[in-house]
Design a protein around this motif. Structure first.
Motif, PDB file in Angstrom:
ATOM      1  N   ALA A 168       1.063  -1.354  -0.418  1.00 42.05           N
ATOM      2  CA  ALA A 168       0.085   0.188   0.216  1.00 42.05           C
ATOM      3  C   ALA A 168       1.282   1.234  -0.300  1.00 42.05           C
ATOM      4  N   PRO A 169       1.525   1.427   0.735  1.00 44.05           N
ATOM      5  CA  PRO A 169       2.205   2.682   0.507  1.00 44.05           C
ATOM      6  C   PRO A 169       3.641   2.939  -0.565  1.00 44.05           C
ATOM      7  N   VAL A 170       4.089   1.757  -1.200  1.00 48.23           N
ATOM      8  CA  VAL A 170       4.464   1.866  -2.156  1.00 48.23           C
ATOM      9  C   VAL A 170       3.382   2.340  -3.706  1.00 48.23           C
ATOM     10  N   TYR A 171       2.086   1.641  -3.904  1.00 42.45           N
ATOM     11  CA  TYR A 171       0.939   2.091  -4.210  1.00 42.45           C
ATOM     12  C   TYR A 171       0.562   3.964  -4.028  1.00 42.45           C
ATOM     13  N   GLN A 172       0.562   4.205  -2.753  1.00 47.73           N
ATOM     14  CA  GLN A 172       0.774   5.930  -2.374  1.00 47.73           C
ATOM     15  C   GLN A 172       1.882   6.994  -3.205  1.00 47.73           C
ATOM     16  N   ASN A 173       2.999   6.130  -2.575  1.00 43.02           N
ATOM     17  CA  ASN A 173       4.316   6.891  -3.051  1.00 43.02           C
ATOM     18  C   ASN A 173       4.109   6.666  -4.583  1.00 43.02           C
ATOM     19  N   ASP A 174       3.638   5.518  -4.976  1.00 42.01           N
ATOM     20  CA  ASP A 174       3.350   6.092  -6.907  1.00 42.01           C
ATOM     21  C   ASP A 174       2.088   6.380  -7.563  1.00 42.01           C
ATOM     22  N   GLY A 175       2.161   7.760  -6.823  1.00 45.51           N
ATOM     23  CA  GLY A 175       1.109   8.047  -7.470  1.00 45.51           C
ATOM     24  C   GLY A 175      -0.641   7.527  -7.651  1.00 45.51           C
ATOM     25  N   HIS A 176      -0.957   6.332  -6.864  1.00 41.88           N
ATOM     26  CA  HIS A 176      -1.534   5.583  -7.080  1.00 41.88           C
ATOM     27  C   HIS A 176      -3.281   5.498  -5.280  1.00 41.88           C
ATOM     28  N   PRO A 177      -3.246   6.568  -4.649  1.00 42.87           N
ATOM     29  CA  PRO A 177      -3.901   6.520  -3.751  1.00 42.87           C
ATOM     30  C   PRO A 177      -4.869   5.716  -3.214  1.00 42.87           C
ATOM     31  N   LYS A 178      -6.114   5.058  -4.801  1.00 44.54           N
ATOM     32  CA  LYS A 178      -7.295   4.876  -4.384  1.00 44.54           C
ATOM     33  C   LYS A 178      -6.646   3.060  -4.592  1.00 44.54           C
TER      34      LYS A 178
END
Length: 92
Positions: free
Chosen positions: A9-19
């Motif tokens: 989840a933090p990786v996706y958030q940092n990559d610009g994929h918050p949903k």
């Protein structure tokens, strides 16, 4: 395998994929292993949830969380591994 969505989840958030990050947290926290109190109280996950709520808004965050709870753990883990493989491959 149960930890994969939470750790991704933090990786996706940092990559610009918050949903997607919110969905992954929803999936992770719906798993039995995630009922361990100290895990739910880790600052990483508390902070990430707060950031996602702020970024997405309460309604969108809750909708993503609910979608995550309905996701298949095995299939999602495969998708995460493919995502990581693609990300690593593009950085070579």
């Amino acid at each position: 395998m149960t930890m994969m969505p939470a750790m991704a989840a933090p990786v996706y958030q940092n990559d610009g994929h918050p949903k997607k990050a919110a969905e992954l947290l929803g999936l992770a926290f719906s798993q039995q292993v995630m009922t361990i109190p100290w895990l739910k109280e880790m600052a990483l996950f508390i902070d990430l949830q707060s950031e996602l709520r702020e970024r997405l808004g309460e309604n969108e965050f809750e909708a993503a969380w609910e979608r995550g709870q309905a996701m298949d753990l095995t299939e999602t883990t495969k998708q995460i591994l493919q995502y990581f493989e693609t990300a690593v491959g593009s950085n070579r």
